[in-house]
Design a protein around this motif. Structure first.
Motif, PDB file in Angstrom:
ATOM      1  N   LYS A   1       0.787  -1.233   0.000  1.00 52.23           N
ATOM      2  CA  LYS A   1       0.000   0.000   0.000  1.00 52.23           C
ATOM      3  C   LYS A   1       0.820   1.285   0.000  1.00 52.23           C
ATOM      4  O   LYS A   1       0.331   2.323  -0.455  1.00 52.23           O
ATOM      5  N   SER A   2       2.020   1.272   0.509  1.00 56.83           N
ATOM      6  CA  SER A   2       2.766   2.519   0.626  1.00 56.83           C
ATOM      7  C   SER A   2       3.509   2.852  -0.660  1.00 56.83           C
ATOM      8  O   SER A   2       3.889   1.970  -1.433  1.00 56.83           O
ATOM      9  N   ALA A   3       3.722   4.125  -0.870  1.00 57.28           N
ATOM     10  CA  ALA A   3       4.520   4.563  -2.014  1.00 57.28           C
ATOM     11  C   ALA A   3       5.973   4.143  -1.864  1.00 57.28           C
ATOM     12  O   ALA A   3       6.680   3.945  -2.855  1.00 57.28           O
ATOM     13  N   SER A   4       6.420   3.982  -0.628  1.00 59.06           N
ATOM     14  CA  SER A   4       7.803   3.545  -0.380  1.00 59.06           C
ATOM     15  C   SER A   4       7.995   2.056  -0.620  1.00 59.06           C
ATOM     16  O   SER A   4       9.122   1.563  -0.586  1.00 59.06           O
ATOM     17  N   LYS A   5       6.872   1.325  -0.834  1.00 57.73           N
ATOM     18  CA  LYS A   5       6.901  -0.128  -1.016  1.00 57.73           C
ATOM     19  C   LYS A   5       7.532  -0.843   0.180  1.00 57.73           C
ATOM     20  O   LYS A   5       8.141  -1.903   0.045  1.00 57.73           O
ATOM     21  N   GLY A   6       7.390  -0.213   1.347  1.00 53.91           N
ATOM     22  CA  GLY A   6       7.870  -0.840   2.576  1.00 53.91           C
ATOM     23  C   GLY A   6       9.373  -0.848   2.742  1.00 53.91           C
ATOM     24  O   GLY A   6       9.886  -1.506   3.654  1.00 53.91           O
ATOM     25  N   LYS A   7      10.087  -0.104   1.912  1.00 54.47           N
ATOM     26  CA  LYS A   7      11.555  -0.148   1.972  1.00 54.47           C
ATOM     27  C   LYS A   7      12.105   0.465   3.255  1.00 54.47           C
ATOM     28  O   LYS A   7      13.250   0.193   3.627  1.00 54.47           O
ATOM     29  N   ASN A   8      11.313   1.303   3.897  1.00 55.04           N
ATOM     30  CA  ASN A   8      11.756   1.890   5.159  1.00 55.04           C
ATOM     31  C   ASN A   8      11.123   1.203   6.370  1.00 55.04           C
ATOM     32  O   ASN A   8      11.100   1.757   7.474  1.00 55.04           O
ATOM     33  N   GLY A   9      10.608  -0.015   6.176  1.00 51.54           N
ATOM     34  CA  GLY A   9       9.984  -0.768   7.260  1.00 51.54           C
ATOM     35  C   GLY A   9      10.807  -1.973   7.674  1.00 51.54           C
ATOM     36  O   GLY A   9      11.496  -2.579   6.856  1.00 51.54           O
ATOM     37  N   LEU A  10      10.739  -2.309   8.950  1.00 57.33           N
ATOM     38  CA  LEU A  10      11.429  -3.476   9.490  1.00 57.33           C
ATOM     39  C   LEU A  10      10.552  -4.123  10.549  1.00 57.33           C
ATOM     40  O   LEU A  10      10.066  -3.447  11.463  1.00 57.33           O
TER      41      LEU A  10
END
Length: 436
Positions: A214-223
């Motif tokens: 769902k995010s524009a970041s495609k979860g790249k900043n998630g852990l």
């Protein structure tokens, strides 16, 4: 002319156009923001690393300054992270108490005072955002290297929200366990806020899957780290916060969404008087804790059928009756020393399973549409009903010892995040790895 056309468009057409705009224009803007923030974060990281190089030459150089932005004491879900940073020689953590601006100055000042004293009593380094002269402190005056958010929504001054996440290495630990879905997940995973974060530390694998989709970041900043707020559930019990321990101890925890069509959790308005009567009827057998969501009181103050006087009187009933108590702050020990909970909350739907006690979830079939797969699994491990008769049946079964906890959700969805390194350790290790 254009405004007239917009005004006369049928609602389904308006909703369709809004959806298309969200998926195209707004999503594109968020992608641009994410890429811009990646460059900003790289530059900010380099500053920290340069400072760390200077440390090798001069051991008295500054530590990494981490400012935690806190609005409500009951939404403080990063205590284990803060405690570990306090004893870590790399970090210098501090709490900044920020204003909650949605419900007027009187409520804002009261919330800030309560939150400030909460951290003072803990002995934590904390400062008020409101100065003695009535002005608001600027983050530049504190000079943080890293900022931790405890809420993703625009509830405070711009200085402690957008100005903060656009100008500092910003981290976020969600204030809830991630059980719900609404607004196509935008509010929870795809605001500008989420895409501007340096790091978002997520409570479970399903939350990362949603973030990626769902995010524009495609979860790249998630852990995925697990939920640090739940760590204390697995430690030994501390002193009981219950005023009375001679009977069964049951928590009633109503949510704040009393009139929100976008997330219709709460059943408070229809059940408030019934719960008072239940507390009186079962006074011989049960001690009740009223554990409302911290925003509920503010919403009741503004409700046309409640208002301040009625709300305060209602809260005082729970605070002063012979077998009841009012709990508006910490709840870990409250949960651990309880025997059961009745609620319609969001995050508690997952969290209470950590204490492995019977739990009754007040819900209708409609609510299932507002729960994500993780939330549905949590709900399926509860007793469920929607009427006061259903609730009273549960209470009687509890008194007669005919209810047992369903631990399947805990065993399958929660336990694994706490079996090795704790979530707070994973968070600090990840930050340390990135800044050194």
């Amino acid at each position: 002319m254009l405004q007239t056309i917009k005004k006369n468009l049928p609602k389904p057409v308006k909703n369709l156009l809004i959806s298309i705009k969200q998926k195209t224009y707004y999503q594109r803007q968020k992608k641009i923001l994410f890429k811009r923030m990646q460059l900003k974060h790289a530059a900010l990281l380099q500053k920290i690393k340069d400072k760390d190089k200077d440390k090798d030459k001069d051991k008295d150089k500054d530590k990494i300054k981490v400012v935690f932005l806190a609005i409500h004491k009951s939404m403080w879900k990063v205590d284990p992270v803060f405690q570990k940073m306090l004893i870590d020689p790399l970090f210098e953590p501090e709490i900044l108490v920020c204003p909650y601006t949605d419900y007027g100055d009187e409520r804002m000042l009261k919330d800030m005072k309560q939150t400030y004293h909460y951290f003072v009593e803990k002995g934590y380094p904390v400062r008020k955002s409101l100065k003695q002269d009535g002005s608001w402190i600027k983050l530049d005056e504190i000079k943080p290297d890293i900022v931790f958010f405890t809420n993703p929504h625009d509830l405070t001054h711009t200085e402690y929200y957008e100005n903060a996440y656009l100008n500092y290495l910003s981290c976020y630990v969600p204030y809830s366990q991630g059980v719900s879905k609404y607004d196509n997940y935008n509010a929870q995973y795809n605001q500008r806020f989420h895409n501007a974060m340096w790091r978002i530390f997520l409570p479970h694998d399903e939350s990362l899957e949603i973030f990626i989709r769902k995010s524009a970041s495609k979860g790249k900043n998630g852990l995925v780290t697990g939920y640090p707020s739940c760590e204390e559930f697995f430690n030994l019990k501390k002193e009981s916060p219950w005023k009375y321990n001679d009977k069964l101890k049951v928590i009633w925890a109503p949510h704040h969404t009393i009139n929100d069509p976008w997330l219709p959790y709460a059943n408070f308005l229809g059940l408030a008087d019934n719960f008072k009567e239940l507390s009186k009827k079962y006074s011989r057998d049960i001690n009740f804790s009223f554990k409302p969501h911290p925003i509920l009181k503010s919403k009741l103050y503004q409700h046309p059928q409640w208002g301040k006087e009625k709300t305060d009187t209602y809260y005082e009933f729970w605070n002063n009756s012979s077998n009841t108590q009012l709990d508006e702050g910490e709840y870990i020990e409250l949960f651990k020393h309880s025997d059961a909970m009745i609620h319609d909350s969001g995050s508690f739907l997952a969290e209470y399973h950590c204490v492995k006690k019977p739990v009754f979830y007040i819900c209708t079939d409609e609510i299932k549409a507002y729960l994500n797969p993780f939330g549905i699994k949590a709900m399926n491990s509860t007793y469920q009903g929607e009427s006061i008769d259903d609730i009273e049946f549960f209470i009687n079964e509890l008194i007669n010892k005919n209810v047992k906890p369903n631990n399947s959700f805990f065993d399958q969805e929660i336990k694994r995040y706490f079996s090795g390194a704790k979530p707070s350790s994973k968070i600090i290790d990840n930050i340390r790895e990135l800044v050194l």
